[in-house]
Motif scaffolding. Structure first.
Motif, PDB file in Angstrom:
ATOM      1  N   CYS A   1      -6.010  -1.851   1.507  1.00  0.00           N
ATOM      2  CA  CYS A   1      -5.242  -0.652   1.853  1.00  0.00           C
ATOM      3  C   CYS A   1      -6.059   0.277   2.748  1.00  0.00           C
ATOM      4  O   CYS A   1      -7.295   0.196   2.811  1.00  0.00           O
TER       5      CYS A   1
ATOM      6  N   VAL B   1      -6.896  -3.420  -4.209  1.00  0.00           N
ATOM      7  CA  VAL B   1      -6.519  -2.334  -3.308  1.00  0.00           C
ATOM      8  C   VAL B   1      -7.438  -2.319  -2.081  1.00  0.00           C
ATOM      9  O   VAL B   1      -7.348  -1.447  -1.236  1.00  0.00           O
TER      10      VAL B   1
ATOM     11  N   PRO C   1      -1.665  -9.415  -4.632  1.00  0.00           N
ATOM     12  CA  PRO C   1      -2.731  -8.806  -3.831  1.00  0.00           C
ATOM     13  C   PRO C   1      -3.624  -9.806  -3.098  1.00  0.00           C
ATOM     14  O   PRO C   1      -4.411  -9.402  -2.242  1.00  0.00           O
TER      15      PRO C   1
ATOM     16  N   ASP D   1     -11.614  -1.925  -7.794  1.00  0.00           N
ATOM     17  CA  ASP D   1     -10.296  -2.238  -7.235  1.00  0.00           C
ATOM     18  C   ASP D   1     -10.202  -1.946  -5.746  1.00  0.00           C
ATOM     19  O   ASP D   1      -9.387  -2.549  -5.048  1.00  0.00           O
ATOM     20  N   ILE D   2     -10.991  -1.004  -5.235  1.00  0.00           N
ATOM     21  CA  ILE D   2     -10.902  -0.686  -3.803  1.00  0.00           C
ATOM     22  C   ILE D   2     -12.019  -1.350  -3.008  1.00  0.00           C
ATOM     23  O   ILE D   2     -12.128  -1.143  -1.796  1.00  0.00           O
TER      24      ILE D   2
ATOM     25  N   CYS E   1       0.825  -1.214   0.000  1.00  0.00           N
ATOM     26  CA  CYS E   1       0.000   0.000   0.000  1.00  0.00           C
ATOM     27  C   CYS E   1       0.858   1.262   0.000  1.00  0.00           C
ATOM     28  O   CYS E   1       0.538   2.249  -0.684  1.00  0.00           O
TER      29      CYS E   1
ATOM     30  N   PHE F   1      -6.127   6.417  -4.802  1.00  0.00           N
ATOM     31  CA  PHE F   1      -6.231   5.520  -5.958  1.00  0.00           C
ATOM     32  C   PHE F   1      -7.382   5.936  -6.869  1.00  0.00           C
ATOM     33  O   PHE F   1      -7.220   6.061  -8.090  1.00  0.00           O
TER      34      PHE F   1
ATOM     35  N   THR G   1      -5.166   5.755   1.124  1.00  0.00           N
ATOM     36  CA  THR G   1      -4.580   5.207  -0.099  1.00  0.00           C
ATOM     37  C   THR G   1      -5.671   4.845  -1.101  1.00  0.00           C
ATOM     38  O   THR G   1      -5.522   5.078  -2.306  1.00  0.00           O
ATOM     39  N   LYS G   2      -6.765   4.290  -0.608  1.00  0.00           N
ATOM     40  CA  LYS G   2      -7.890   3.998  -1.505  1.00  0.00           C
ATOM     41  C   LYS G   2      -8.404   5.269  -2.175  1.00  0.00           C
ATOM     42  O   LYS G   2      -8.706   5.284  -3.372  1.00  0.00           O
TER      43      LYS G   2
ATOM     44  N   LEU H   1       1.626  -3.930  -6.400  1.00  0.00           N
ATOM     45  CA  LEU H   1       0.609  -4.900  -6.003  1.00  0.00           C
ATOM     46  C   LEU H   1       0.900  -6.253  -6.635  1.00  0.00           C
ATOM     47  O   LEU H   1       0.090  -6.834  -7.352  1.00  0.00           O
TER      48      LEU H   1
ATOM     49  N   LEU I   1       2.255   1.650  -3.468  1.00  0.00           N
ATOM     50  CA  LEU I   1       1.219   2.141  -4.369  1.00  0.00           C
ATOM     51  C   LEU I   1       0.972   3.626  -4.172  1.00  0.00           C
ATOM     52  O   LEU I   1       0.896   4.396  -5.142  1.00  0.00           O
TER      53      LEU I   1
END
Length: 560
Positions: free
Chosen positions: A442, A439, A496, A426-427, A384, A450, A446-447, A493, A387
């Motif tokens: 995370c 993601v 993951p 992705d989050i 994370c 992203f 961070t999300k 990642l 990223l």
């Protein structure tokens, strides 16, 4: 009214006497089969009481349980603990349960005093507000894992930590059972970490009592093996049930249904709270039933609620009031003292005949049990952090209180991305389908960076697309193209879906957390993207629509 008053001098004297009398290490308590035993081979029963002053009640209309929005760490004030120990000794308790502790504070005085008084602790790892697995938008993320591990690091040196709870009443009805995979993942990773640091503490969960059609599957799920290989790596050690069904002068038949449900349960279970207030006075006559056969063949004791006063929608709990250094007990205290005083722990089964713990297959899905057997991965701090450093548009809040805006910003951005042919898969994580974006583990910041970057790239890096009312800035160190950024992010990642033993956070974060809840926008993932799939796809500039949306965002989320 049954009352006693003790001055500070008397209380401190009692604490000193306890320290002298109990100057030895407590025996380790272990799980053997479905029971608890001390090192000398005796069965161990939790004869406890909840020990936490109530924090400020939440005024959030979305919080129907009136859960606290703040907390008072009960283990950081040695004088207060020594004041209370004589009363806990009068009750005859061997365990206290605490619901929230601050890992940035020192707990030596309290923990050593409780150890000297032969009192174990059950420590809940969650914190009010954003420091727990959110029942509405469950996640298991780096910030939560770090918070839990920081607390374990602080308490690992003490000999009287019986168990750590990874959650309390996260699931409250069948519709919320999709949160169970996140609880189970937390138990898996915390168990793995405890093993890595040589801790013998148990991993537990405390459940609200509810309908059998989902409470029993929850208990079975938390102690099952999703691989059907009789492996306990993702199973809890200790299941707690917050049970208040015995009210007034009831009879043992009150527990018939509950006993039947747990008669064949595979790990130790106990009442993590008991003591009904709906039919006062509280007589505590359930104690004699809980601590004798046949219930002692199924349950390993319980925790009376509560030492300190506590308000609820059902009534007022509490057996003492505190005024400075003076403790005043009430009638409930006297009745509980009498009932606990009559307890003699059963000795059967013996440790040698307890057998080994079995971990059966997990319960099947149905209309009231929605949890997938596919668990979220272990949150990975390094991935994370890597990223976050590569993202082209980074969350740079205008306020230190980021929990106020992160959820709204994620919700807004996720609602906007479909307009540029992108999404928030992705989050996102979904414990019902077993789908977890790469993601999803995370931390919320961070999300947010992203999805902000996804929007920024989808609009061809338009200058106005990385502002978000002044809460985002362009990262000058990001790769110079979307394809290069995609490659860098995919490299970060690299795995993951990995499950591994987490390590201690690089820097202690104290008791604060950016939150387990990041807004409704990340719930309901429709599926994962492969790690090698394009992270940022070039999209046409969104034009007039972007300006309008960002104008709305500016009026809603501008913070001084």
């Amino acid at each position: 009214m049954y009352t006693k008053h003790f001055s500070r001098a008397v209380a401190l004297t009692g604490g000193v006497l306890a320290l002298v009398a109990g100057a030895h290490a407590l025996q380790k308590v272990s799980r053997v089969g479905r029971y608890l035993y001390t090192d000398d081979g005796n069965r161990f029963f939790i004869k406890g009481i909840a020990y936490q002053e109530q924090g400020a009640a939440s005024t959030d209309p979305n919080n129907p349980f009136s859960e606290p929005s703040t907390f008072i760490d009960p283990l950081q004030d040695g004088t207060a603990c020594k004041r209370d120990i004589p009363f806990l000794q009068q009750l005859g308790v061997n365990t206290i349960r605490v619901y929230s502790v601050n890992s940035s504070l020192n707990h030596d005085d309290c923990m050593s005093a409780f150890s000297a008084a032969n009192i174990y602790t059950i420590v809940d790892l969650a914190l009010p507000g954003n420091g727990s697995i959110d029942r509405l938008n469950p996640t298991w993320t780096t910030n939560l894992q770090d918070q839990y591990i920081n607390t374990i690091n602080v308490f690992n040196k003490y000999d009287n930590v019986l168990a750590y709870n990874v959650g309390n009443e996260i699931i409250v009805d069948p519709s919320g059972t999709g949160a169970a995979p996140f609880i189970k993942a937390a138990a898996r990773d915390i168990r793995s970490y405890l093993n890595s640091v040589g801790s013998s503490a148990l991993v537990g969960y405390a459940a609200i009592d509810g309908d059998d059609n989902w409470v029993l599957p929850l208990a079975e799920y938390l102690s099952c093996d999703p691989t059907s290989a009789n492996n306990g790596s993702s199973a809890i050690d200790l299941f707690g049930l917050n049970n208040y069904e015995w009210c007034g002068n009831d009879s043992p038949s009150a527990y018939s249904g509950t006993n039947g449900n747990f008669a064949g349960y595979n790990v130790p279970a106990y009442f993590s709270e008991f003591g009904c207030v709906k039919n006062p006075p509280r007589l505590w006559t359930e104690v004699g039933t809980i601590f004798s056969q046949p219930m002692s063949d199924i349950w390993s004791g319980g925790v009376a609620f509560s030492y300190f006063p506590a308000e609820s929608n059902d009534g007022e709990f509490g057996i003492v009031t505190i005024n400075g250094n003076t403790v005043t007990t009430n009638d409930d205290f006297g009745r509980l003292q009498a009932q606990y005083g009559n307890v003699t722990f059963p000795t059967v089964p013996s440790k040698s005949s307890a057998g080994t713990t079995q971990f059966p297959s997990c319960p099947p899905n149905n209309s009231s049990w929605l949890a997938s057997n596919t668990l979220p991965p272990t949150p990975n701090d390094n991935e994370c952090q890597c990223l976050a450093s590569t993202l082209s548009c980074q969350f740079t809040p205008k306020t230190d209180n980021t929990s106020v805006i992160i959820g709204s910003l994620i919700d807004f951005t996720c609602s906007t991305l479909p307009s540029v042919n992108a999404n928030c898969d992705d989050i996102s994580g979904n414990g019902t389908t077993g789908s977890y974006g790469r993601v999803a583990f995370c931390d919320p910041a961070t999300k947010l960076s992203f999805v902000m970057s996804e929007f920024y790239e989808a609009t061809n890096r338009a200058a106005t697309s990385c502002d978000f009312s002044g809460n985002a800035t362009v990262n000058p160190n990001a790769p110079t193209s979307a394809s290069a950024e995609n490659a860098a992010a995919s490299s970060c990642l690299s795995n993951p879906n990995a499950v591994f033993t987490p390590s201690s956070p690089a820097s202690a974060s104290g008791s604060s957390s950016t939150g387990g809840s990041t807004g409704s926008g990340q719930s309901g993932s429709s599926g994962n993207k492969n790690a090698a799939e394009s992270l940022f796809e070039s999209k046409a500039l969104f034009g007039v629509g972007i300006a309008a949306l960002l104008s709305v965002l500016g009026s809603a989320l501008t913070l001084a």
